[in-house]
Write an enzyme that holds these catalytic residues in place. Structure first.
Site, short mmCIF file in Angstrom:
data_model
loop_
_atom_site.label_atom_id
_atom_site.label_comp_id
_atom_site.label_asym_id
_atom_site.label_seq_id
_atom_site.Cartn_x
_atom_site.Cartn_y
_atom_site.Cartn_z
N GLY A 1 12.77 2.47 -50.27
CA GLY A 1 13.66 2.37 -49.13
C GLY A 1 12.90 2.64 -47.84
O GLY A 1 11.72 2.34 -47.73
N GLU A 2 13.58 3.20 -46.85
CA GLU A 2 13.02 3.55 -45.54
C GLU A 2 12.70 2.34 -44.67
O GLU A 2 12.39 2.50 -43.50
CB GLU A 2 11.73 4.39 -45.68
CG GLU A 2 11.89 5.72 -46.36
CD GLU A 2 10.59 6.51 -46.39
OE1 GLU A 2 9.58 6.06 -45.78
OE2 GLU A 2 10.57 7.58 -47.02
N GLY A 3 12.70 1.14 -45.22
CA GLY A 3 12.19 -0.03 -44.51
C GLY A 3 10.76 -0.35 -44.91
O GLY A 3 10.09 -1.17 -44.29
#
Length: 356
Positions: A316-318
């Site tokens: 996740g997180e980008g």
């Protein structure tokens, strides 16, 4: 001041003529037509985006990370302590998390945005906080509809302001303990799939606790009764403010005629919401990587998307969006820097698309 309705109404359609010109140009480059595969189709997609002025190009790059906590954490659906959201948001401001390292490598700036962290404000984090955490979707809605609409508009405006300052390529990301649970609930609602088909391990949930997570998702849907034809209703009832924030980035970038790189499973759920709210968003979305989370295949099939990377990632997180930014730049480099067949007096036989 622009309303959400006006923003959605003003999302431009892709420029079909610019796309046709781009395809013609690409077919005349020093290669058999079609031999660079999806790099070519990506360049054509970019050419059709009005915010890029008819040609594939990348200016400034930004990854917007929406950070929030979730009341559903109380249901035992995550192994990480809730405080990790605030700790990791602070780490992001220091550039030490996964997305920060990958974004720096890609030459992109990370915007860390607090839309609902259950902690005191964090220095260096953009404050768009709706509340200290979302409601527990297993017992009621994540937020009110008015809160969701206000945040969609605020994030969309923030995105458009970045576009005015030179950002032409956006990536979306999120940070929030337990947020794969609302994402799974949204994917279940939008795709008509049972929770068992879309609930995964998230951040290493033990297999012995998966059945509880499935039950929580089913309860959330049964209690809240979200309308799958109303994207904002789904976001506000079984989603979360981080998912609303990512949806807002997609709406804002599309309004400016600019591309958005999706990340993983969480972003797929937000993309489903964005496309339900405004189908005109779809041509501006670029899938980065194939998330290893269980429901990824179902969500992507519903979006009719095939990611560019298969890296078995589920951070996740980008992180996946940042990792895929050089692919977008490669499509632009191909378009602008390759030589042309005509300049080398090369004439390829009709239909020769596979061999030199």
């Amino acid at each position: 001041m622009q309303t959400l309705h006006a923003l959605l109404r003003d999302i431009p359609a892709p420029d079909a003529e610019a796309m046709a010109r781009a395809q013609q140009h690409i077919d005349g480059l020093l290669k058999p037509p079609g031999s660079l595969g999806r790099l070519e189709t990506l360049a054509v997609q970019l050419a059709g985006m009005p915010g890029l002025n008819g040609t594939p190009q990348v200016g400034e790059k930004a990854v917007l990370v929406m950070c929030a906590d979730h009341g559903v954490w109380d249901e035992g659906v995550a192994v990480s302590p809730k405080i990790v959201t605030a700790i990791q948001a602070a780490n992001m401001t220091q550039g030490t998390t996964g997305v920060c390292v990958l974004a720096a490598q890609a030459g992109a700036k990370v915007h860390v945005i607090d839309v609902g962290i259950d902690a005191e404000p964090i220095p260096g984090v953009v404050d768009m906080r709706v509340a200290r955490g979302c409601g527990n979707i297993a017992v009621g809605p994540a937020m009110s509809r008015s809160q969701a609409e206000a945040l969609l508009l605020e994030v969309s405006r923030y995105t458009c302001d970045l576009a005015k300052r030179g950002v032409t390529l956006f990536g979306v990301g999120e940070l929030g303990m337990a947020n794969t649970t609302p994402a799974a609930a949204m994917v279940s609602v939008f795709t008509g799939s049972d929770a068992k088909e879309v609930v995964g391990i998230g951040a290493n949930l033990p297999p012995s606790r998966i059945d509880n997570k499935v039950d929580v998702v089913r309860r959330a849907i049964a209690i809240n009764q979200p309308n799958p034809r109303d994207g904002i209703d789904v976001l506000s009832k079984v989603g979360g403010v981080d998912l609303v924030g990512m949806t807002g980035v997609m709406l804002g970038a599309a309004r400016c005629g600019l591309p958005v790189l999706l990340d993983g499973f969480l972003s797929y759920s937000a993309a489903l919401a964005a496309c339900q709210i405004a189908p005109a968003v779809r041509p501006y979305l670029i899938p980065s990587h194939f998330s290893a989370e269980k429901g990824a295949r179902i969500a992507l099939a519903h979006l009719s998307m095939e990611p560019y990377l298969h890296m078995a990632m589920r951070l996740g997180e980008g992180s996946g969006a940042a990792l895929a930014m050089p692919i977008v730049e490669a499509a632009c480099a191909m378009f602008h820097n390759m030589g042309e067949l005509a300049a080398s007096n090369i004439v390829l036989p009709e239909g020769n698309a596979n061999a030199t």
